[in-house]
Design a protein around this motif. Structure first.
Motif, PDB file in Angstrom:
ATOM      1  N   GLU A  80       0.945  -1.093  -0.050  1.00 32.42           N
ATOM      2  CA  GLU A  80      -0.082  -0.118  -0.179  1.00 32.42           C
ATOM      3  C   GLU A  80       0.901   1.032   0.162  1.00 32.42           C
ATOM      4  O   GLU A  80       2.011   1.201   0.189  1.00 32.42           O
ATOM      5  CB  GLU A  80      -0.790  -0.049   1.294  1.00 32.42           C
ATOM      6  CG  GLU A  80      -1.734  -0.991   1.495  1.00 32.42           C
ATOM      7  CD  GLU A  80      -2.903  -1.409   0.413  1.00 32.42           C
ATOM      8  OE1 GLU A  80      -3.334  -0.400  -0.123  1.00 32.42           O
ATOM      9  OE2 GLU A  80      -3.365  -2.476   0.157  1.00 32.42           O
ATOM     10  N   ASN A  81       0.175   2.410  -0.315  1.00 30.61           N
ATOM     11  CA  ASN A  81       0.932   3.567  -0.548  1.00 30.61           C
ATOM     12  C   ASN A  81       0.483   4.471   0.847  1.00 30.61           C
ATOM     13  O   ASN A  81      -0.764   4.674   1.305  1.00 30.61           O
ATOM     14  CB  ASN A  81       0.424   4.130  -1.817  1.00 30.61           C
ATOM     15  CG  ASN A  81       0.896   5.611  -2.047  1.00 30.61           C
ATOM     16  OD1 ASN A  81       0.970   6.271  -1.114  1.00 30.61           O
ATOM     17  ND2 ASN A  81       1.478   5.534  -3.194  1.00 30.61           N
ATOM     18  N   GLU A  82       1.730   5.031   1.476  1.00 27.03           N
ATOM     19  CA  GLU A  82       1.313   5.626   2.795  1.00 27.03           C
ATOM     20  C   GLU A  82       0.265   7.108   2.562  1.00 27.03           C
ATOM     21  O   GLU A  82      -0.671   7.235   3.165  1.00 27.03           O
ATOM     22  CB  GLU A  82       2.521   6.419   3.330  1.00 27.03           C
ATOM     23  CG  GLU A  82       3.381   5.561   4.260  1.00 27.03           C
ATOM     24  CD  GLU A  82       4.656   5.050   3.236  1.00 27.03           C
ATOM     25  OE1 GLU A  82       4.514   4.902   1.965  1.00 27.03           O
ATOM     26  OE2 GLU A  82       5.529   4.530   3.897  1.00 27.03           O
ATOM     27  N   LEU A  83       0.365   7.794   1.480  1.00 29.49           N
ATOM     28  CA  LEU A  83      -0.281   8.853   1.366  1.00 29.49           C
ATOM     29  C   LEU A  83      -1.736   8.371   0.944  1.00 29.49           C
ATOM     30  O   LEU A  83      -2.532   9.042   1.358  1.00 29.49           O
ATOM     31  CB  LEU A  83       0.098   9.522  -0.018  1.00 29.49           C
ATOM     32  CG  LEU A  83       1.279  10.764   0.346  1.00 29.49           C
ATOM     33  CD1 LEU A  83       1.838  11.500  -1.057  1.00 29.49           C
ATOM     34  CD2 LEU A  83       0.890  11.702   1.488  1.00 29.49           C
TER      35      LEU A  83
ATOM     36  N   ILE B 252      -3.231   3.297  -8.387  1.00 30.46           N
ATOM     37  CA  ILE B 252      -2.089   3.015  -7.481  1.00 30.46           C
ATOM     38  C   ILE B 252      -1.709   1.490  -7.891  1.00 30.46           C
ATOM     39  O   ILE B 252      -0.554   1.249  -7.960  1.00 30.46           O
ATOM     40  CB  ILE B 252      -2.360   3.290  -6.124  1.00 30.46           C
ATOM     41  CG1 ILE B 252      -2.098   4.880  -6.077  1.00 30.46           C
ATOM     42  CG2 ILE B 252      -1.191   2.574  -5.117  1.00 30.46           C
ATOM     43  CD1 ILE B 252      -2.534   5.168  -4.692  1.00 30.46           C
ATOM     44  N   LYS B 253      -2.650   0.688  -7.797  1.00 33.89           N
ATOM     45  CA  LYS B 253      -2.375  -0.876  -7.797  1.00 33.89           C
ATOM     46  C   LYS B 253      -1.706  -1.017  -9.300  1.00 33.89           C
ATOM     47  O   LYS B 253      -0.961  -1.701  -9.434  1.00 33.89           O
ATOM     48  CB  LYS B 253      -3.638  -1.663  -7.319  1.00 33.89           C
ATOM     49  CG  LYS B 253      -4.058  -1.885  -6.200  1.00 33.89           C
ATOM     50  CD  LYS B 253      -3.293  -3.497  -5.919  1.00 33.89           C
ATOM     51  CE  LYS B 253      -2.708  -3.700  -4.667  1.00 33.89           C
ATOM     52  NZ  LYS B 253      -2.808  -3.191  -3.496  1.00 33.89           N
ATOM     53  N   LEU B 254      -2.416  -0.456 -10.363  1.00 32.63           N
ATOM     54  CA  LEU B 254      -2.080  -0.604 -11.606  1.00 32.63           C
ATOM     55  C   LEU B 254      -0.516  -0.037 -11.831  1.00 32.63           C
ATOM     56  O   LEU B 254       0.513  -0.843 -12.415  1.00 32.63           O
ATOM     57  CB  LEU B 254      -2.645  -0.010 -12.466  1.00 32.63           C
ATOM     58  CG  LEU B 254      -4.048  -0.377 -12.961  1.00 32.63           C
ATOM     59  CD1 LEU B 254      -5.170   0.343 -13.792  1.00 32.63           C
ATOM     60  CD2 LEU B 254      -4.199  -1.727 -13.910  1.00 32.63           C
ATOM     61  N   LEU B 255      -0.181   0.938 -11.122  1.00 29.72           N
ATOM     62  CA  LEU B 255       1.289   1.392 -11.387  1.00 29.72           C
ATOM     63  C   LEU B 255       2.088   0.448 -10.402  1.00 29.72           C
ATOM     64  O   LEU B 255       3.279   0.229 -11.092  1.00 29.72           O
ATOM     65  CB  LEU B 255       1.373   2.873 -10.723  1.00 29.72           C
ATOM     66  CG  LEU B 255       0.835   4.028 -11.463  1.00 29.72           C
ATOM     67  CD1 LEU B 255       0.586   5.109 -10.973  1.00 29.72           C
ATOM     68  CD2 LEU B 255       1.745   4.436 -12.796  1.00 29.72           C
ATOM     69  N   LYS B 256       1.814   0.104  -9.617  1.00 34.53           N
ATOM     70  CA  LYS B 256       2.482  -0.874  -8.910  1.00 34.53           C
ATOM     71  C   LYS B 256       2.888  -2.104  -9.858  1.00 34.53           C
ATOM     72  O   LYS B 256       3.811  -2.786  -9.848  1.00 34.53           O
ATOM     73  CB  LYS B 256       2.047  -1.593  -7.239  1.00 34.53           C
ATOM     74  CG  LYS B 256       2.273  -0.607  -6.380  1.00 34.53           C
ATOM     75  CD  LYS B 256       1.834  -0.909  -5.190  1.00 34.53           C
ATOM     76  CE  LYS B 256       1.670   0.052  -4.039  1.00 34.53           C
ATOM     77  NZ  LYS B 256       3.105   0.207  -3.583  1.00 34.53           N
ATOM     78  N   TYR B 295       3.746   9.765  -6.332  1.00 30.22           N
ATOM     79  CA  TYR B 295       4.738   8.914  -5.903  1.00 30.22           C
ATOM     80  C   TYR B 295       4.586   7.717  -6.454  1.00 30.22           C
ATOM     81  O   TYR B 295       5.792   6.998  -6.959  1.00 30.22           O
ATOM     82  CB  TYR B 295       4.544   9.115  -4.442  1.00 30.22           C
ATOM     83  CG  TYR B 295       5.420   7.895  -3.368  1.00 30.22           C
ATOM     84  CD1 TYR B 295       6.566   8.187  -3.317  1.00 30.22           C
ATOM     85  CD2 TYR B 295       4.764   6.652  -3.311  1.00 30.22           C
ATOM     86  CE1 TYR B 295       7.351   7.120  -2.673  1.00 30.22           C
ATOM     87  CE2 TYR B 295       5.624   5.774  -2.835  1.00 30.22           C
ATOM     88  CZ  TYR B 295       6.773   6.061  -2.484  1.00 30.22           C
ATOM     89  OH  TYR B 295       7.608   5.083  -1.727  1.00 30.22           O
ATOM     90  N   GLU B 296       3.473   7.109  -6.819  1.00 29.60           N
ATOM     91  CA  GLU B 296       3.654   5.802  -7.320  1.00 29.60           C
ATOM     92  C   GLU B 296       4.286   5.650  -8.848  1.00 29.60           C
ATOM     93  O   GLU B 296       4.832   4.946  -8.986  1.00 29.60           O
ATOM     94  CB  GLU B 296       2.110   5.339  -7.271  1.00 29.60           C
ATOM     95  CG  GLU B 296       2.125   3.778  -6.867  1.00 29.60           C
ATOM     96  CD  GLU B 296       2.777   3.246  -5.745  1.00 29.60           C
ATOM     97  OE1 GLU B 296       3.879   2.579  -5.904  1.00 29.60           O
ATOM     98  OE2 GLU B 296       2.454   3.505  -4.692  1.00 29.60           O
TER      99      GLU B 296
END
Lengths: 177, 975
Positions: A80-83, B252-256, B295-296
Motif C-alpha cells: 500500500e501507499n502511505e499517502l 496505484i495498484k496498476l502502477l505497482k 509518488y507511485e
C-alpha cells in the motif's frame, strides 16, 4: 494489505480495533499499547507516518491521523501507499461524519457494530474495496433498512388495528429515513 | 436515535461505556469490566433470551474483549447467533465470531455449515456477511468446503458480491496457494468484468501473483496500460472518484503492477511510457491522493527500463515534494529520491540542502527515512560524515529495534568504506559502547581479527601502532561505567593479547584493569572468562620474557574465587592460570608464544609422533592395536569409539545432539583436566571422546568442526584484509592505503570546489555555513567519486605509483605478494588451515617439542616405572605428581604381564580402588562406567598399547588445549 485498523482516544483507550490477521487478545492489547506509546510521543506538525517494524514486525508501516480526541491508525505493508492510506483515513472519517452528523468519540463507542459495518464496506479482507463515502453510506443504509423492515412488518401485521403501535411503527420508519 | 438506525444499543450498554469512560484508573476500569463480565455470564446462560437482548449481550462481549478481557465464555453464543434467520442477528453473530475466533479455533467447525448455507442465500446482504466471515475464518482444511460456493458467486449479478467473492478467493490463495492454484485463471477473467469495482478488486490478487511470477503475466501489460489510461482519462463514473481523483486506488495498484512487469524489460516498459507521462502531467498535486499517485509513478519510473523524459518529470515531482512544507510530502520525496538515486545519482546533488534539512528535522520518521537515503548513497568520500551522524543519532534514540538496525548499518558502512584502520577502530568503539549488546557477536570477532591481523605482514610498524592505539583507547574506555558485554570481551581479548606488547603499560597496569573488569562485571561469566584468559596471557608473556611475576593481590583473590566457582569453565580457566604461573619460561613459551594469535596451529590427527613409541612397545611384546570393528565382546566400548573416530559412520548409537552445543565443549574441559591429572592409569572409554570434542574446533577438515568455527560468511569482508587469498590481501592492503591518500587529498578540494559550484549556482540563497559544509561533505564526492577508483581490490594498483603518501613502494609490494603467494596460507586467526611448510617453520611448534617430551616420558615410565617427573620436570610434574607412582607401577605391571592376559587383568582391577579414591572429585556415574568398561575389556591384551596411547593423547590434548584455546578458541567460540 492492511494489517490492522485501530481507533483510540488520546488517553490510549481503544475505541475500535480490527486486525485482519488473527492475533490473541493479549497480543492485540500489547500492540495497541505499543502504538499508543509511539503516538503520544509525537509532536504536532510532523509527518503522519511511522515506521512500525519494531511493533508489528518486518514490512509494516503505520499511518495515523489525529482528529479531536481520537487517533485513527492504519497498519499495512509495502503493497500500500502511505499517502493513499492517509487519504483512506480521511474517507473513513468523512463517512463517519456523514453517518453521525459531526461524529464525536461517543458516537464511535455507542455505535460499535455500525462502525464495523462501515469499515467492512471499505476494507475487505485487508484490501481496500471502496473509497467513495457516498457509496459506503448507501451500502450501510441498505443494511440498516433490512434490519428494521422485518421487525416493522411483523409489528404492522400483528397489531394492524392497534393504533398506538402503528403510530410507533410510523415513527420508527420516519426516523430511519 | 435516528442516526443509530438498526444498530440500536440499550441503556445498559451506554451506562457501561460511560462508567468505563469515567473510570479514573486502570484498576477501576478493570473492576467495572469484571463486574460486567459476571453479569453477562449470568444473563447470557439464562433460557429464552429475546434475540434483541442477546444481540446486545454479544456486542457487549465484543466490546469487553476489545478492552483486553477474556470473553471466551460467550463465544458459543456468538456462534449460535450466526445460525439465526434474521439478518440483523446473523450479522452481529458474524461480526462477533470474526473478531473472537481464529481460523483454527474448535468452534469453527460449527460455523462452516452455516457459512455454506448463507453463501447460497437469495439475500445478497446475507451472502456478503458470510463472505466476510469466510475471509477471516476459513483455513486450509475448510477451504474445499466453501470453495464451490465462492466460485459460483464470482458470477453473481450483484457487483458487491462479485467483488467480495474475488477477495475471498484471494484470501484462499494467500492462505494456501496450492488449494486454489487451478483457479487463478479466474482472476484474469474477472479483470474484464464490466463493473470497474470488480476489476479493481482483481488487481489485488493479480499484484500478488505477478510479484511471484512476472513472466506468466507479461501478456497483460497492454490490458493494464489501457485500463490505466481509461481511468486516468476519467472514463469511469464519478462514483469511483475519491477527492476528485478518478479511482486512485486502482491507479496505484496498476502502477505497482506495471512497475513489476516493466522491471528490466525494455519492450514492456516502452508500452508504459506514454500513460505514465500522461499521469505525471495531469495529476492533481494539491491533494494527498494526487500526490500518492504521483509518488507511485516515480516508483514505477525508477523500476521500469529508464526513460530520460520520465526521469526528468520524476525529478521535478521529487523536488516539489522536498520543497513542500508538509512533512508527509517530504517523507515521500526522500523515499522517492532513494529510489531514483540508483538510476541517476546526480539527482541527489540538486537536493542536498533539502536532504540536510530533513536530517535535522525534529520528526523522527523523516529523520530515519533520510538516514536510509544516506545509507544508500554512502561512498568512501562521505562515509566519515554519514557514519558519524548515524552514530550520533543512534546514541540519541532508545528504540532497540531501530538501534540494532542502525548499528549494523554503521558497521557495514564502516567495513565497506573505512578510510583508515584507526578510524575504523574508533568507529567500532563508539558503536560498541553505545549499542554493544545489540551488535552481532560476529562484528566483535571481526574487530578482534582486524586488530590481530592489522594491515598485513608488510608493515609491522603500522600493525603495532594500530594495536597500541587500540590498547590505549580501551584502557581509557574501561574507566566508563556499564559497558556492554560484547565490547568488554573484545577489550579483554585485546588487552590480553597486546596489552603489554609495546612496553607502554606494565603487566601490573593491565592485570589490575582486567581484575577490575572481572570484579565490576561479576555477573557476566563470559566477560570473566575472557578476563581470566587475558590474565593468563599477560602472565605467560611475562614469564616467557623472563621477568619476575608478581601477582597482584586482587588478581590472587580473583583466582581463588574462580577456583571455587560454580562455573566449570571459569574453574578450568583459573586452574590453567594457576598452572601456567607455576611453569618455567621455556615451557610457557611453548604453550603460549607471544603474538601468535594469527599463527596456524598444526594438528597431527594421526598422532604419528607416537609411532616410535608404539613400535618400541610392540617390540617389547605388546599386542598391536586391533581396530574396534574386529574386536568382539566389547560392544559397549566400540559404540563409544565408533562415534569418536568415525563420526559419520551410521552404526552405533549416537549420543550427541545433532549440532554440538558449544558450551558443552567448555564444560567438559575441567573434567578432562581433572581426569588427566588423577586417573590416567585407568583407561576409560569416555576420555577419547571428550578430548576429541575439545580439540574438534581446530581441525579444519573435520565436518563437525565446521559447525563450531566462527562463521564469517555473514560478515562483510569488503574492507579489512580478505582472509583466504594472500595475493589479494597484499594488494588490497596497499590499495587501501593509496585510496586513503587520494581521498584525503581530494577531500579538501572536493569540499571547496563543491561550495564554489553551489554558490555560483544559487548566489542569493542564504544558507548557513555549517549546513553547506555538511552538504559538501555528504554530496561533494557524488560526481567525482565516479572517476576515482573505488575501494576495490585491484583498482588501486596502478595509482599507487602516483600517490606520494603511499607507504608501500611497488617493489616491496611485489616482493610481499610473491612471498605471500609462496606461503600457502596467510597467518589467519580464523582459518585454521592445513599445516604449511612456511607456517610450521615460522612458529615454534609446541607439539613437535611435546612429542619429544612425551616420548621420553612415556617410554621411561613404561619401561622402568620411575617417576616421570624426573625426566620432564616442567610439564609432566603438573599431571603426574600424585598419580605418577601408581600409574607408572601399574603400567609396568601391565607391560610385564603382557604375555599372560589374565595376569594383566589383575593389576588393573586391583589398582582401581586406589585410583578412585584419589579422584574423589569425579562424578560417580563415570566411575561405574569405567569399572564396567574395565571389566569388560580387561582381558583384552590390546589395552596395554591402548592405554599408553590414551595417556599420551591426554597429555597432548591438554597442552594443545591451553595453546589452542589461548590463540584461537577465544575467537572461535563465544568463550
Amino acid at each position: 494489505m492492511i494489517k490492522a485498523v485501530m481507533v483510540m482516544n488520546t488517553q490510549g483507550k481503544s475505541r475500535l480495533a480490527k486486525f485482519y490477521e488473527y492475533l490473541s487478545v493479549e497480543k492485540q492489547q500489547e500492540l495497541i499499547r505499543g502504538v499508543f506509546s509511539v503516538l503520544c510521543s509525537r509532536a504536532e506538525n510532523v509527518s503522519n507516518f511511522i515506521d512500525a517494524e519494531s511493533i508489528f514486525g518486518l514490512d509494516s508501516r503505520l499511518v495515523y491521523k489525529h482528529f479531536a480526541t481520537l487517533y485513527f491508525v492504519f497498519v499495512f505493508d509495502s503493497s500500500e501507499n502511505e499517502l493513499a492510506v492517509l487519504d483512506l483515513i480521511q474517507v473513513f472519517v468523512e463517512t463517519l461524519d456523514k453517518c453521525f452528523q459531526n461524529v464525536c468519540e461517543l458516537d464511535i463507542v455507542f455505535n460499535y457494530s455500525k462502525i464495523h459495518t462501515i469499515l467492512d464496506e471499505m476494507v475487505f479482507g485487508g484490501q481496500v474495496v471502496e473509497t467513495s463515502s457516498s457509496e459506503i453510506m448507501k451500502a450501510v443504509e441498505e443494511i440498516s433498512k433490512c434490519f428494521l423492515s422485518p421487525f416493522l412488518l411483523s409489528c404492522v401485521k400483528m397489531h394492524v388495528d392497534d393504533v398506538r403501535f402503528s403510530t410507533f411503527a410510523l415513527f420508527l420508519i420516519r426516523i430511519n429515513r | 436515535m435516528g442516526s443509530q438506525g438498526g444498530f440500536y444499543q440499550s441503556k445498559e450498554f451506554l451506562d457501561l461505556v460511560k462508567s468505563i469512560g469515567e473510570a479514573r484508573s486502570k484498576a477501576e476500569e478493570d473492576r467495572i469490566v469484571l463486574n460486567e463480565i459476571e453479569t453477562l455470564k449470568r444473563r447470557i446462560s439464562e433460557p429464552d433470551i429475546p434475540k434483541r437482548k442477546m444481540k446486545e449481550y454479544i456486542i457487549r462481549l465484543v466490546y469487553i474483549e476489545m478492552l483486553g478481557h477474556d470473553a471466551s465464555f460467550g463465544y458459543i453464543h456468538a456462534v449460535k447467533m450466526t445460525h439465526d434467520d434474521s439478518l440483523l442477528v446473523k450479522r452481529t453473530g458474524y461480526l462477533a465470531v470474526t473478531l473472537f475466533l481464529n481460523e483454527d479455533h474448535d468452534l469453527i467447525i460449527l460455523i462452516v455449515n452455516t457459512i455454506q448455507k448463507d453463501l447460497k442465500s437469495d439475500n445478497y446482504l446475507v451472502v456478503c456477511a458470510a463472505l466476510n466471515a469466510v475471509c477471516k475464518l476459513i483455513n486450509e482444511e475448510t477451504i474445499p468446503a466453501v470453495l464451490p460456493q465462492v466460485m459460483e458467486l464470482l458470477a453473481h449479478p450483484k457487483e458487491a458480491v462479485r467483488k467480495k467473492a474475488i477477495m475471498a478467493l484471494h484470501r484462499f490463495y494467500q492462505k494456501s496457494p496450492s488449494s486454489v492454484s487451478h483457479l487463478v485463471s479466474n482472476f484474469r477473467k474477472r479483470l474484464c468484468d464490466n463493473d470497474p469495482g470488480v476489476m479493481g478488486a482483481t488487481l489485488c490478487p493479480l499484484f500478488e501473483l505477478i510479484a511471484r511470477d512476472v513472466n506468466s503475466y507479461k501478456d497483460l501489460v497492454i490490458s493494464f496500460v489501457s485500463i490505466l489510461k481509461q481511468v486516468a482519462e476519467r472514463r469511469l463514473s464519478k462514483a469511483y472518484d475519491c477527492h476528485q481523483m478518478p479511482a486512485p486506488f486502482i491507479q496505484i495498484k496498476l502502477l505497482k503492477i506495471l512497475a513489476l512487469l516493466g522491471s528490466g524489460d525494455k519492450q514492456a516498459s516502452e508500452n508504459m511510457y506514454t500513460v505514465v507521462g500522461d499521469i505525471f502531467r495531469k495529476c492533481d498535486s494539491s491533494s494527498n491522493i494526487g500526490n500518492a499517485v504521483l509518488y507511485e509513478c516515480i516508483c514505477c519510473v525508477s523500476s521500469i527500463y529508464p526513460n530520460p523524459k520520465l526521469l526528468e518529470s520524476a525529478a521535478d515531482v521529487i523536488s516539489r515534494f522536498l520543497k513542500s512544507d508538509s512533512h508527509n510530502l517530504k517523507y515521500m520525496g526522500i523515499d522517492a529520491l532513494g529510489r531514483l538515486i540508483k538510476i541517476s545519482p546526480e539527482i541527489a546533488e540538486q537536493h542536498q540542502l533539502a536532504v540536510i534539512d530533513c536530517l535535522e528535522d525534529p520528526d523522527d520518521t523523516l529523520k530515519r527515512k533520510t538516514f536510509e537515503l544516506l545509507y544508500k548513497m554512502t561512498k568512501s568520500t562521505n562515509v566519515e560524515v554519514i557514519v558519524d551522524r548515524m552514530i550520533d543519532y543512534m546514541i540519541s534514540i532508545s528504540d532497540n529495534h531501530y538501534k540494532t538496525e542502525i548499528a549494523s548499518r554503521c558497521v557495514e558502512l564502516a567495513e565497506q568504506f573505512a578510510p583508515s584502520n584507526q578510524w575504523f577502530i574508533q568507529t567500532m568503539n563508539r558503536v560498541f559502547e553505545h549499542a554493544g549488546d545489540l551488535v552481532n557477536i560476529k562484528v566483535a570477532h571481526s574487530l578482534m581479527r582486524l586488530i590481530a591481523e592489522g594491515f598485513g605482514e608488510d608493515d609491522d610498524n603500522a600493525d603495532s601502532k594500530l594495536r597500541s592505539s587500540a590498547v590505549e583507547s580501551y584502557l581509557r574506555i574501561l574507566g566508563e561505567p556499564k559497558l556492554p558485554s560484547v565490547f568488554l570481551q573484545v577489550i579483554c581479548w585485546v588487552l590480553g593479547e597486546y596489552g603489554t606488547a609495546d612496553g607502554m603499560f606494565s603487566a601490573s597496569d593491565i592485570t589490575g584493569k582486567l581484575c577490575d573488569v572481572a570484579e565490576a562485571y561479576s555477573n557476566d561469566e563470559t566477560v570473566k572468562a575472557y578476563a581470566t584468559t587475558a590474565l593468563m596471557k599477560i602472565y605467560a608473556f611475562e614469564i616467557a620474557a623472563r621477568r619476575k611475576v608478581d601477582m597482584l593481590p586482587e588478581c590472587q583473590s580473583l583466582m581463588e574465587e574462580l577456583l571455587a566457582s560454580h562455573s566449570t569453565d571459569l574453574q578450568q580457566r583459573a586452574y590453567e592460570l594457576q598452572a601456567v604461573i607455576g611453569l618455567d619460561a621455556h615451557a610457557v613459551d611453548c604453550i603460549m608464544p607471544s603474538d601468535a594469535s594469527c599463527e596456524d596451529i598444526e594438528v597431527d590427527r594421526d598422532l604419528s609422533f607416537l609411532n616410535d613409541y608404539i613400535q618400541e612397545a610392540i617390540e617389547k611384546g605388546a599386542q598391536p592395536y586391533i581396530p574396534e570393528s574386529e574386536r568382539s565382546g566389547m560392544l559397549n566400548i566400540s559404540n563409544f569409539r565408533n562415534q569418536d573416530h568415525h563420526e559419520a559412520s551410521s552404526h552405533g548409537l549416537r549420543f550427541e545432539a545433532y549440532e554440538l552445543p558449544k558450551p558443552a565443549v567448555q564444560s567438559r574441559i575441567p573434567q578432562a583436566l581433572i581426569a588427566s591429572t588423577e586417573i590416567v592409569p585407568v583407561p576409560e572409554p569416555m576420555y577419547p571422546r571428550e578430548s576429541y570434542q575439545t580439540t574438534m574446533p581446530s581441525i579444519p577438515s573435520d565436518a563437525g568442526s565446521a559447525e563450531l568455527k566462527l562463521r564469517l560468511e555473514g560478515v562483510q569482508k569488503k574492507w579489512g584484509r580478505p582472509t583466504y587469498t594472500p595475493a589479494t590481501s597484499t594488494s588490497n592492503s596497499t590499495s587501501q592505503k593509496t585510496v586513503n591518500g587520494t581521498s584525503q587529498g581530494d577531500g579538501a578540494s572536493t569540499v571547496s570546489s563543491m561550495r564554489e559550484t553551489y554558490d555560483s549556482r544559487k548566489p542569493q540563497v542564504e544558507v548557513s555555513h555549517e549546513k553547506q559544509k555538511l552538504a559538501a561533505s555528504l554530496f561533494g564526492g557524488s560526481s567525482k567519486t565516479e572517476k576515482r577508483p573505488a575501494t576495490g581490490h585491484k583498482a588501486a594498483k596502478a595509482s599507487s605509483h602516483m600517490v606520494e603518501k603511499s607507504h608501500v613502494p611497488k617493489s616491496s609490494m611485489e616482493v610481499a605478494s610473491d612471498k605471500a603467494a609462496s606461503a600457502q596460507q596467510p597467518p589467519d586467526l580464523l582459518d585454521l588451515g592445513e599445516p604449511t611448510a612456511t607456517s610450521t617453520a615460522l612458529q615454534l611448534d609446541p607439539f613437535k617439542q611435546l612429542e619429544g617430551l612425551l616420548d621420553t616420558t612415556e617410554v621411561a615410565s613404561a619401561v622402568n616405572g620411575a617417576p616421570a617427573a624426573s625426566i620432564s620436570p616442567d610439564i609432566m610434574a603438573l599431571y603426574v605428581d600424585t598419580a605418577a607412582g601408581i600409574h607408572n607401577k601399574n603400567d609396568a605391571d601391565l607391560l610385564s604381564g603382557l604375555s599372560n592376559p589374565s595376569v594383566t587383568n589383575m593389576p588393573g582391577t586391583t589398582a582401581m580402588p586406589q585410583v578412585t579414591q584419589s579422584s574423589s572429585k569425579r562424578p560417580n556415574p563415570k566411575d561405574s562406567l569405567e569399572k564396567d568398561a574395565l571389566c569388560r575389556c580387561g582381558f583384552a591384551c590390546s589395552w596395554a598399547v591402548d592405554r599408553t596411547i590414551i595417556q599420551a593423547i591426554l597429555v597432548f590434548i591438554y597442552y594443545y588445549q591451553i595453546y589452542a584455546r589461548d590463540c584461537h578458541i577465544n575467537v572461535i567460540q563465544p568463550y
